[in-house]
Design an enzyme around this catalytic site. Sequence first.
Site, PDB file in Angstrom:
ATOM      1  N   LYS A  92      25.775  25.047  58.629  1.00  0.00           N
ATOM      2  CA  LYS A  92      25.519  23.916  59.537  1.00  0.00           C
ATOM      3  C   LYS A  92      26.349  24.005  60.814  1.00  0.00           C
ATOM      4  O   LYS A  92      25.946  23.521  61.853  1.00  0.00           O
ATOM      5  CB  LYS A  92      25.842  22.594  58.845  1.00  0.00           C
ATOM      6  CG  LYS A  92      25.196  22.420  57.497  1.00  0.00           C
ATOM      7  CD  LYS A  92      23.723  22.221  57.620  1.00  0.00           C
ATOM      8  CE  LYS A  92      23.103  22.119  56.238  1.00  0.00           C
ATOM      9  NZ  LYS A  92      21.748  21.664  56.254  1.00  0.00           N
TER      10      LYS A  92
HETATM   11  C1  LIG Z   1      24.825  25.437  51.523  1.00  0.00           C
HETATM   12  C2  LIG Z   1      23.407  25.093  51.833  1.00  0.00           C
HETATM   13  N1  LIG Z   1      22.444  25.955  51.504  1.00  0.00           N
HETATM   14  C3  LIG Z   1      21.157  25.679  51.744  1.00  0.00           C
HETATM   15  C4  LIG Z   1      20.766  24.488  52.312  1.00  0.00           C
HETATM   16  C5  LIG Z   1      19.324  24.249  52.573  1.00  0.00           C
HETATM   17  O1  LIG Z   1      19.018  24.384  53.939  1.00  0.00           O
HETATM   18  P1  LIG Z   1      17.794  23.628  54.564  1.00  0.00           P
HETATM   19  O2  LIG Z   1      18.002  22.178  54.286  1.00  0.00           O
HETATM   20  O3  LIG Z   1      17.839  23.963  56.006  1.00  0.00           O
HETATM   21  O4  LIG Z   1      16.593  24.143  53.878  1.00  0.00           O
HETATM   22  C6  LIG Z   1      21.741  23.553  52.660  1.00  0.00           C
HETATM   23  C7  LIG Z   1      21.419  22.257  53.274  1.00  0.00           C
HETATM   24  O5  LIG Z   1      20.738  22.102  54.176  1.00  0.00           O
HETATM   25  C8  LIG Z   1      23.094  23.880  52.458  1.00  0.00           C
HETATM   26  O6  LIG Z   1      24.047  23.044  52.839  1.00  0.00           O
HETATM   27  N1  LIG Z   2      21.552  20.343  52.744  1.00  0.00           N
HETATM   28  C1  LIG Z   2      21.715  19.442  53.816  1.00  0.00           C
HETATM   29  C2  LIG Z   2      20.682  18.379  53.807  1.00  0.00           C
HETATM   30  C3  LIG Z   2      20.339  17.948  55.179  1.00  0.00           C
HETATM   31  O1  LIG Z   2      19.778  19.015  55.857  1.00  0.00           O
HETATM   32  P1  LIG Z   2      19.532  19.082  57.412  1.00  0.00           P
HETATM   33  O2  LIG Z   2      19.585  20.530  57.701  1.00  0.00           O
HETATM   34  O3  LIG Z   2      18.233  18.462  57.649  1.00  0.00           O
HETATM   35  O4  LIG Z   2      20.617  18.341  58.129  1.00  0.00           O
HETATM   36  C4  LIG Z   2      23.144  18.918  53.795  1.00  0.00           C
HETATM   37  O5  LIG Z   2      24.002  19.659  53.378  1.00  0.00           O
HETATM   38  O6  LIG Z   2      23.423  17.835  54.187  1.00  0.00           O
END
Ligand SMILES: Cc1ncc(COP(=O)(O)O)c(C=O)c1O
Ligand SMILES: N[C@@H](CCOP(=O)(O)O)C(=O)O
Length: 466
Positions: free
Chosen positions: A112
């Site tokens: 993130k």
């Molecule tokens: C460590 C981790 N892996 C995978 C994901 C999944 O990613 P996305 O929500 O973009 O599919 C998340 C949250 O978004 C995450 O925090």
């Molecule tokens: N896995 C995410 C969930 C939110 O996902 P986002 O990419 O839409 O912000 C988290 O860790 O909060």
Amino acid sequence: MRYVSTRGQAPTLNFSQALLAGLAEDGGLYIPQTWPQLSADEFRQLRGLSYPELAAKIIGLFTGNDIPQPVLLDLCQQSYAGFNHKAIVPLIQLEHNLFVQELFHGPTLAFKDMAMQLLGRLFDYVLSQKGQRINIVGATSGDTGSAAIEAFKDSKYLTVTILHPYGRTSEVQRRQMTTVLSSNINNIAVEGSFDDCQDLVKAMFADASFRDEVQLSAVNSINWGRIAAQVPYYIYAALALGAPDREVSFTVPTGNFGNILAAWTAKKMGLPINVLCVASNHNDILTRFILNNDMSIQGVKPSLSPSMDIQISSNFERLLFELLNRDANQCRQIMQDFRKNGKMDIPDLLWNKAKESFKGLALSDEETKTVIQNCYNDSLYLADPHTAIGIATAQKYRSKDVPMITVATAHPAKFPDALKQATGILPPLPLALADLYDRKENYQILPADLQKIENSVRAVILKNNF
Ligand SMILES: Cc1ncc(COP(=O)(O)O)c(C=O)c1O
Ligand SMILES: N[C@@H](CCOP(=O)(O)O)C(=O)O
């Protein structure tokens, strides 16, 4: 560059307007009106750039004239300067044609930070230019929240309220959010799941008088700015392994479908991607869709990979819009029916189209632990549970001639219990977080009640004299 809503009933916006809006007024998601295209030669010219230089070039295709290119380059350089790996997004080879691209070297140890470090600076830049203040509300299953709080703490232009599911994140994830005591940060533990938190955010956007009263904005991946800033690392990894003169494939641990949508965006821009693999835990709605055209909500069950404990994957709507040849009326109808019936009816023709690009695999917690253990035994690689699910999926779908890259989405130290269970090892937190367990926490616990959450947002605004 202009942005349109997937539901077709919101104004068309430029990049900074879409950034500040977060979610479209009609409940849809903003998406570029046309996909920027890069020729093979243009991809080749990106080889050899540093990560911030490449990021500025790619993100510049989405910001258009809105953010001057030298400003964007400066913001990208600042965003990645604090990462604790000189390569920023290092590629590690595990086996023949099997790679991991580590995206967790930023301040909060998850992918993130790749987007959020830039978003914090972009919001400040745009808001200072406009002389405007806004209030952000976000939902997190653990990682978005801490990345947003780290990136936006102490901004004088905005407040941030983060909703996390009470008791369903790892302790490290919770503490990374709740120990930041800046006055513009508001942490709420919601009695419910991540999907409840995300629904509350969307309900606040749907409440037009509240949205206007507080100048609401979003930093979840419903905000196109997040997706745009996640595209460059796919291009960077692909170039390092021979693209555009060779195809590559990616596996992405997936929950809200934002990260893999960024990879798919790179493909739409012309990057030769062979397959994109969705890696899920037992909250497997996306893999059920890819494998069986079964997009039915089955309720979120806690897992060892809590960041992917999601059943309603917001960004699927952007893919759906494209599969429907951008028919916003049909997209709106399908999304509304999905929320009413708990099941999305996708014609087989569209499902087959999706299957041309996507593969999927879901792992149980037991299988996840085994993969963590095997990775450690075979390659001395400590994978966090999300990344481990990605590695197993990559192993299933890799082909002999195409390099397969799994994006490593979190540092193993964020999930010490899972790592201990699987390997007996407790990965240490980096120095900057070494005293995390001694820091004071501040958060409130609230039911999933819209009025109560809205009042809490009002309270933090008042406290900051906005
Ligand atoms: C460590 C981790 N892996 C995978 C994901 C999944 O990613 P996305 O929500 O973009 O599919 C998340 C949250 O978004 C995450 O925090
Ligand atoms: N896995 C995410 C969930 C939110 O996902 P986002 O990419 O839409 O912000 C988290 O860790 O909060």
